[in-house]
Scaffold this motif. Structure first.
Motif, PDB file in Angstrom:
ATOM      1  N   VAL A   1     -14.243  -0.551  -8.735  1.00  0.00           N
ATOM      2  CA  VAL A   1     -13.389   0.297  -7.896  1.00  0.00           C
ATOM      3  C   VAL A   1     -12.901  -0.492  -6.679  1.00  0.00           C
ATOM      4  O   VAL A   1     -11.734  -0.367  -6.270  1.00  0.00           O
ATOM      5  N   THR A   2     -13.764  -1.304  -6.098  1.00  0.00           N
ATOM      6  CA  THR A   2     -13.376  -2.133  -4.958  1.00  0.00           C
ATOM      7  C   THR A   2     -12.229  -3.063  -5.321  1.00  0.00           C
ATOM      8  O   THR A   2     -11.277  -3.233  -4.553  1.00  0.00           O
ATOM      9  N   ALA A   3     -12.304  -3.673  -6.502  1.00  0.00           N
ATOM     10  CA  ALA A   3     -11.235  -4.566  -6.958  1.00  0.00           C
ATOM     11  C   ALA A   3      -9.914  -3.815  -7.064  1.00  0.00           C
ATOM     12  O   ALA A   3      -8.861  -4.319  -6.634  1.00  0.00           O
ATOM     13  N   SER A   4      -9.936  -2.602  -7.619  1.00  0.00           N
ATOM     14  CA  SER A   4      -8.715  -1.798  -7.733  1.00  0.00           C
ATOM     15  C   SER A   4      -8.156  -1.438  -6.365  1.00  0.00           C
ATOM     16  O   SER A   4      -6.943  -1.549  -6.118  1.00  0.00           O
ATOM     17  N   LEU A   5      -9.021  -1.001  -5.462  1.00  0.00           N
ATOM     18  CA  LEU A   5      -8.602  -0.599  -4.120  1.00  0.00           C
ATOM     19  C   LEU A   5      -7.916  -1.756  -3.393  1.00  0.00           C
ATOM     20  O   LEU A   5      -6.813  -1.608  -2.857  1.00  0.00           O
ATOM     21  N   LEU A   6      -8.570  -2.919  -3.386  1.00  0.00           N
ATOM     22  CA  LEU A   6      -8.013  -4.076  -2.681  1.00  0.00           C
ATOM     23  C   LEU A   6      -6.714  -4.538  -3.321  1.00  0.00           C
ATOM     24  O   LEU A   6      -5.759  -4.899  -2.619  1.00  0.00           O
ATOM     25  N   TRP A   7      -6.660  -4.508  -4.655  1.00  0.00           N
ATOM     26  CA  TRP A   7      -5.471  -5.014  -5.340  1.00  0.00           C
ATOM     27  C   TRP A   7      -4.262  -4.114  -5.117  1.00  0.00           C
ATOM     28  O   TRP A   7      -3.184  -4.587  -4.729  1.00  0.00           O
ATOM     29  N   PHE A   8      -4.406  -2.819  -5.350  1.00  0.00           N
ATOM     30  CA  PHE A   8      -3.245  -1.927  -5.256  1.00  0.00           C
ATOM     31  C   PHE A   8      -2.699  -1.843  -3.828  1.00  0.00           C
ATOM     32  O   PHE A   8      -1.480  -1.902  -3.619  1.00  0.00           O
ATOM     33  N   PHE A   9      -3.591  -1.719  -2.846  1.00  0.00           N
ATOM     34  CA  PHE A   9      -3.107  -1.655  -1.467  1.00  0.00           C
ATOM     35  C   PHE A   9      -2.581  -3.004  -1.008  1.00  0.00           C
ATOM     36  O   PHE A   9      -1.581  -3.073  -0.276  1.00  0.00           O
ATOM     37  N   GLY A  10      -3.219  -4.083  -1.444  1.00  0.00           N
ATOM     38  CA  GLY A  10      -2.718  -5.410  -1.100  1.00  0.00           C
ATOM     39  C   GLY A  10      -1.343  -5.664  -1.691  1.00  0.00           C
ATOM     40  O   GLY A  10      -0.447  -6.195  -1.028  1.00  0.00           O
TER      41      GLY A  10
ATOM     42  N   LEU B   1     -15.011  -8.664 -12.753  1.00  0.00           N
ATOM     43  CA  LEU B   1     -14.471  -8.145 -14.012  1.00  0.00           C
ATOM     44  C   LEU B   1     -13.298  -7.205 -13.753  1.00  0.00           C
ATOM     45  O   LEU B   1     -12.278  -7.261 -14.455  1.00  0.00           O
ATOM     46  N   GLY B   2     -13.429  -6.352 -12.724  1.00  0.00           N
ATOM     47  CA  GLY B   2     -12.336  -5.453 -12.377  1.00  0.00           C
ATOM     48  C   GLY B   2     -11.079  -6.225 -12.008  1.00  0.00           C
ATOM     49  O   GLY B   2      -9.975  -5.869 -12.429  1.00  0.00           O
ATOM     50  N   ALA B   3     -11.225  -7.300 -11.235  1.00  0.00           N
ATOM     51  CA  ALA B   3     -10.074  -8.114 -10.845  1.00  0.00           C
ATOM     52  C   ALA B   3      -9.432  -8.776 -12.056  1.00  0.00           C
ATOM     53  O   ALA B   3      -8.208  -8.832 -12.179  1.00  0.00           O
ATOM     54  N   SER B   4     -10.240  -9.266 -12.973  1.00  0.00           N
ATOM     55  CA  SER B   4      -9.691  -9.950 -14.152  1.00  0.00           C
ATOM     56  C   SER B   4      -8.901  -8.987 -15.038  1.00  0.00           C
ATOM     57  O   SER B   4      -7.946  -9.396 -15.704  1.00  0.00           O
ATOM     58  N   LEU B   5      -9.277  -7.714 -15.045  1.00  0.00           N
ATOM     59  CA  LEU B   5      -8.571  -6.733 -15.862  1.00  0.00           C
ATOM     60  C   LEU B   5      -7.308  -6.209 -15.191  1.00  0.00           C
ATOM     61  O   LEU B   5      -6.352  -5.835 -15.869  1.00  0.00           O
ATOM     62  N   ILE B   6      -7.295  -6.182 -13.861  1.00  0.00           N
ATOM     63  CA  ILE B   6      -6.188  -5.542 -13.158  1.00  0.00           C
ATOM     64  C   ILE B   6      -5.099  -6.518 -12.726  1.00  0.00           C
ATOM     65  O   ILE B   6      -3.949  -6.126 -12.507  1.00  0.00           O
ATOM     66  N   LEU B   7      -5.410  -7.802 -12.613  1.00  0.00           N
ATOM     67  CA  LEU B   7      -4.444  -8.763 -12.086  1.00  0.00           C
ATOM     68  C   LEU B   7      -3.236  -9.019 -12.985  1.00  0.00           C
ATOM     69  O   LEU B   7      -2.129  -9.207 -12.483  1.00  0.00           O
ATOM     70  N   PRO B   8      -3.374  -9.068 -14.312  1.00  0.00           N
ATOM     71  CA  PRO B   8      -2.180  -9.343 -15.140  1.00  0.00           C
ATOM     72  C   PRO B   8      -1.080  -8.313 -14.887  1.00  0.00           C
ATOM     73  O   PRO B   8      -1.346  -7.132 -14.691  1.00  0.00           O
ATOM     74  N   LEU B   9       0.168  -8.789 -14.891  1.00  0.00           N
ATOM     75  CA  LEU B   9       1.307  -7.905 -14.602  1.00  0.00           C
ATOM     76  C   LEU B   9       1.506  -6.905 -15.738  1.00  0.00           C
ATOM     77  O   LEU B   9       1.756  -7.283 -16.875  1.00  0.00           O
ATOM     78  N   GLY B  10       1.366  -5.633 -15.404  1.00  0.00           N
ATOM     79  CA  GLY B  10       1.570  -4.556 -16.369  1.00  0.00           C
ATOM     80  C   GLY B  10       2.433  -3.484 -15.748  1.00  0.00           C
ATOM     81  O   GLY B  10       2.946  -3.644 -14.629  1.00  0.00           O
TER      82      GLY B  10
ATOM     83  N   MET C   1       1.221   5.833  -0.763  1.00  0.00           N
ATOM     84  CA  MET C   1       0.836   6.963  -1.601  1.00  0.00           C
ATOM     85  C   MET C   1       0.672   6.514  -3.052  1.00  0.00           C
ATOM     86  O   MET C   1      -0.276   6.922  -3.738  1.00  0.00           O
ATOM     87  N   THR C   2       1.586   5.672  -3.517  1.00  0.00           N
ATOM     88  CA  THR C   2       1.507   5.163  -4.886  1.00  0.00           C
ATOM     89  C   THR C   2       0.239   4.353  -5.084  1.00  0.00           C
ATOM     90  O   THR C   2      -0.467   4.507  -6.087  1.00  0.00           O
ATOM     91  N   ALA C   3      -0.080   3.479  -4.116  1.00  0.00           N
ATOM     92  CA  ALA C   3      -1.301   2.670  -4.209  1.00  0.00           C
ATOM     93  C   ALA C   3      -2.542   3.558  -4.216  1.00  0.00           C
ATOM     94  O   ALA C   3      -3.498   3.320  -4.972  1.00  0.00           O
ATOM     95  N   LEU C   4      -2.537   4.606  -3.371  1.00  0.00           N
ATOM     96  CA  LEU C   4      -3.680   5.521  -3.321  1.00  0.00           C
ATOM     97  C   LEU C   4      -3.864   6.251  -4.646  1.00  0.00           C
ATOM     98  O   LEU C   4      -4.984   6.350  -5.166  1.00  0.00           O
ATOM     99  N   LEU C   5      -2.776   6.761  -5.221  1.00  0.00           N
ATOM    100  CA  LEU C   5      -2.876   7.493  -6.479  1.00  0.00           C
ATOM    101  C   LEU C   5      -3.309   6.589  -7.626  1.00  0.00           C
ATOM    102  O   LEU C   5      -4.078   7.006  -8.501  1.00  0.00           O
TER     103      LEU C   5
END
Length: 207
Positions: free
Chosen positions: A154-163, A11-20, A38-42
């Protein structure tokens, strides 16, 4: 509990993947190699705060305060129009400046402020975390299940932003040309303005 965890990841991945605006900003910083980690961490830390706030009770505050949502909406519209205008102006003028060490040192706090704005002034992030995740997490049977669900999102957000940041930085040698930067700025500016107009329409409809 693993099934609840992976439900949160999906669910986290489905919400975060669309380009915003958040994703566009992280991608842009990655291409510039300008404090991209730093941006990905924040962004990840902001998501952790919002996800936990939504799943563990914050959704009630947002749902009971339409005025607060309106204030966030119109502040977000103003910021996205301003940021989008800057990106579109750069794309049209072709005045692309590749960051040197001096610019990086001067720009750190501006990057932090912009990241906070694209995250916290975007009403969609409250709808995703407080309303969607909050309502689903609130239906789970106990606090332990809610914690596993929150950990998954949270895992989905972490992997997505740093990736996203690392991938953009890896592709930077191909994208750090004037032509590529003009296209990227055009994309970023268009995304910012499109979301601003969508938010404005929602804000007007809510009156």
């Amino acid at each position: 509990m693993l099934s609840v965890y992976f439900q949160g990841v999906a669910l986290g991945a489905s919400l975060i993947l669309p380009l915003g605006p958040q994703n566009a900003f992280v991608m842009n910083q990655g291409v510039k190699r300008q404090y991209h980690l730093m941006t990905a961490l924040l962004c990840t830390l902001s998501d952790i705060a919002l996800i936990c706030g939504g799943i563990f009770g914050g959704s009630a505050l947002l749902l009971q305060s339409p005025l607060l949502l309106q204030l966030i909406t119109w502040a977000g519209v103003a910021f996205l129009l301003w940021y989008g205008w800057g990106a579109l102006r750069t794309a049209v003028s072709g005045n692309v400046n590749f960051a040197d060490e001096t610019v990086l040192n001067q720009g750190r706090w501006r990057i932090i402020a912009t990241m906070m704005a694209v995250t916290w002034l975007n009403p969609h992030v409250y709808i995703d975390t407080f309303v969607v995740l909050g309502s689903i997490g609130g239906q789970l049977p106990d606090a332990l299940a809610r914690r596993w669900f929150a950990l998954g999102t949270v895992t989905a957000s972490l992997l997505w932003f740093f990736g996203l940041a690392l991938m953009a930085a890896w592709l930077a040698p191909l994208l750090r040309t004037v032509r590529a930067q003009r296209i990227i700025n055009l994309l970023v500016g268009s995304v910012m303005w499109l979301i601003a107009f969508q938010l404005a329409r929602q804000g007007i409809a809510a009156f």
